[in-house]
Scaffold this motif. Structure first.
Motif, PDB file in Angstrom:
ATOM      1  N   ARG A 198       0.800  -1.235   0.000  1.00 53.01           N
ATOM      2  CA  ARG A 198       0.000   0.000   0.000  1.00 53.01           C
ATOM      3  C   ARG A 198       0.826   1.276   0.000  1.00 53.01           C
ATOM      4  O   ARG A 198       0.397   2.282  -0.598  1.00 53.01           O
ATOM      5  CB  ARG A 198      -0.987  -0.005   1.167  1.00 53.01           C
ATOM      6  N   ARG A 209     -13.156  -5.744  -4.964  1.00 50.44           N
ATOM      7  CA  ARG A 209     -13.200  -5.380  -3.550  1.00 50.44           C
ATOM      8  C   ARG A 209     -11.816  -5.149  -2.952  1.00 50.44           C
ATOM      9  O   ARG A 209     -11.634  -4.270  -2.113  1.00 50.44           O
ATOM     10  CB  ARG A 209     -13.928  -6.460  -2.745  1.00 50.44           C
ATOM     11  N   ILE A 210     -10.824  -5.946  -3.337  1.00 54.43           N
ATOM     12  CA  ILE A 210      -9.493  -5.757  -2.753  1.00 54.43           C
ATOM     13  C   ILE A 210      -8.955  -4.376  -3.105  1.00 54.43           C
ATOM     14  O   ILE A 210      -8.410  -3.670  -2.249  1.00 54.43           O
ATOM     15  CB  ILE A 210      -8.537  -6.877  -3.200  1.00 54.43           C
ATOM     16  N   HIS A 224     -10.760  -1.772  -3.882  1.00 53.07           N
ATOM     17  CA  HIS A 224     -11.632  -0.848  -3.137  1.00 53.07           C
ATOM     18  C   HIS A 224     -11.152  -0.696  -1.699  1.00 53.07           C
ATOM     19  O   HIS A 224     -10.960   0.421  -1.198  1.00 53.07           O
ATOM     20  CB  HIS A 224     -13.060  -1.407  -3.182  1.00 53.07           C
ATOM     21  N   ASP A 225     -10.929  -1.824  -1.029  1.00 53.11           N
ATOM     22  CA  ASP A 225     -10.513  -1.779   0.374  1.00 53.11           C
ATOM     23  C   ASP A 225      -9.143  -1.118   0.528  1.00 53.11           C
ATOM     24  O   ASP A 225      -8.913  -0.359   1.481  1.00 53.11           O
ATOM     25  CB  ASP A 225     -10.466  -3.192   0.955  1.00 53.11           C
ATOM     26  N   SER A 226      -8.227  -1.413  -0.403  1.00 49.00           N
ATOM     27  CA  SER A 226      -6.886  -0.858  -0.281  1.00 49.00           C
ATOM     28  C   SER A 226      -6.897   0.656  -0.469  1.00 49.00           C
ATOM     29  O   SER A 226      -6.182   1.386   0.239  1.00 49.00           O
ATOM     30  CB  SER A 226      -5.934  -1.517  -1.286  1.00 49.00           C
ATOM     31  N   LEU A 264      -9.441   2.651   0.245  1.00 43.31           N
ATOM     32  CA  LEU A 264     -10.035   3.226   1.456  1.00 43.31           C
ATOM     33  C   LEU A 264      -9.028   3.258   2.599  1.00 43.31           C
ATOM     34  O   LEU A 264      -8.932   4.262   3.328  1.00 43.31           O
ATOM     35  CB  LEU A 264     -11.263   2.411   1.867  1.00 43.31           C
ATOM     36  N   ARG A 265      -8.281   2.188   2.767  1.00 42.89           N
ATOM     37  CA  ARG A 265      -7.286   2.155   3.846  1.00 42.89           C
ATOM     38  C   ARG A 265      -6.165   3.158   3.582  1.00 42.89           C
ATOM     39  O   ARG A 265      -5.613   3.748   4.520  1.00 42.89           O
ATOM     40  CB  ARG A 265      -6.745   0.738   4.004  1.00 42.89           C
ATOM     41  N   ARG A 297     -12.853   4.182   7.113  1.00 41.14           N
ATOM     42  CA  ARG A 297     -13.417   2.948   7.654  1.00 41.14           C
ATOM     43  C   ARG A 297     -14.137   2.201   6.547  1.00 41.14           C
ATOM     44  O   ARG A 297     -14.978   2.773   5.841  1.00 41.14           O
ATOM     45  CB  ARG A 297     -14.395   3.242   8.793  1.00 41.14           C
ATOM     46  N   LEU A 298     -13.837   0.911   6.408  1.00 39.52           N
ATOM     47  CA  LEU A 298     -14.484   0.125   5.358  1.00 39.52           C
ATOM     48  C   LEU A 298     -15.995   0.081   5.549  1.00 39.52           C
ATOM     49  O   LEU A 298     -16.751   0.103   4.566  1.00 39.52           O
ATOM     50  CB  LEU A 298     -13.914  -1.290   5.335  1.00 39.52           C
ATOM     51  N   PHE A 344     -18.652  -1.848  -0.587  1.00 38.51           N
ATOM     52  CA  PHE A 344     -18.376  -2.063  -2.003  1.00 38.51           C
ATOM     53  C   PHE A 344     -19.658  -2.418  -2.736  1.00 38.51           C
ATOM     54  O   PHE A 344     -20.487  -3.197  -2.257  1.00 38.51           O
ATOM     55  CB  PHE A 344     -17.371  -3.213  -2.168  1.00 38.51           C
ATOM     56  N   ASP A 377     -16.679   2.191  -7.599  1.00 37.94           N
ATOM     57  CA  ASP A 377     -16.439   0.749  -7.589  1.00 37.94           C
ATOM     58  C   ASP A 377     -16.889   0.105  -8.890  1.00 37.94           C
ATOM     59  O   ASP A 377     -17.897   0.503  -9.494  1.00 37.94           O
ATOM     60  CB  ASP A 377     -17.218   0.076  -6.462  1.00 37.94           C
TER      61      ASP A 377
END
Length: 219
Positions: free
Chosen positions: A130, A151-152, A154-156, A158-159, A164-165, A170, A186
């Motif tokens: 990251r 999603r991966i 998307h989550d990365s 956001l982090r 906060r997820l 997503f 997304d």
């Protein structure tokens, strides 16, 4: 050899040691396929991009082989066809890093830069990669829209922003405001599996990029 990164100062080294499992696979493939890229895959596109496309990780026979994101496999066929349709490239994609393809206003990066076994990076590997994503976002001052493919990614993203997820679930076509003013959109990943099962159709994918263009900032 792959095309040069538009953000060379932000890239991982050719023999990045951060993830032992990915290093082991890389070394194995260098013996098996010495003519492949088999190294962290760099960003591709326009250093002045307003649109950032974030993928999951290099595919074994795609970017890990060719050294350019989404090049040489089915996911790239759909992605680059769509970018050409919306005027975000010169529409010269032919599945090779020397095909003359150029992006206009867009840049492509991956959440994980090295090939993971079974295309499934671990949370530790995603976290280790990251900082490269964050450095590249910082090096793109005109970036206003990000499209997360899956999603991966998307989550990365956001982090990376410290979000906060749970506050940003997503969903294909979902939009999320980021704290620096950027917008995250997304999309289901443009993988062969998703398109074969009709989870993602070309029309659904095009709708994401049509929306991204609608959010393009005025010059």
């Amino acid at each position: 050899m792959p095309v040069a990164s538009p953000l060379p100062d932000t890239e991982p080294p050719h023999d990045c040691p951060r993830c032992p499992r990915l290093v082991a696979l890389r070394n194995e493939l260098r013996l098996e396929h010495p003519d492949w890229w088999n190294a962290p895959v760099h960003a591709f596109g326009d250093a002045g991009a307003w649109l950032g496309i974030v993928g999951l990780a290099p595919g074994k026979h795609g970017a890990n082989r060719t050294g350019r994101p989404f090049t040489g496999d089915y996911a790239g066929d759909l992605l680059y066809e769509t970018l050409g349709k919306f005027g975000l490239s010169n529409d010269r994609y032919d599945g090779r890093p020397d095909d003359g393809l150029m992006l206009d206003g867009a840049v492509i990066v991956n959440a994980v830069r090295c090939l993971p076994p079974q295309n499934k990076p671990t949370p530790k590997e995603i976290n280790a990669c990251r900082p490269f994503l964050a450095d590249q976002r910082a090096a793109l001052p005109q970036l206003h829209v990000l499209v997360a493919l899956g999603r991966i990614a998307h989550d990365s993203v956001l982090r990376m922003f410290g979000e906060r997820l749970a506050d940003h679930p997503f969903g294909h076509g979902a939009e999320h405001a980021m704290p620096d003013g950027a917008v995250l959109i997304d999309s289901y990943h443009c993988s062969r599996y998703n398109t074969n099962t009709r989870r993602l159709t070309p029309e659904m994918f095009e709708a994401v990029f049509a929306r991204a263009l609608a959010l393009k900032p005025a010059r």
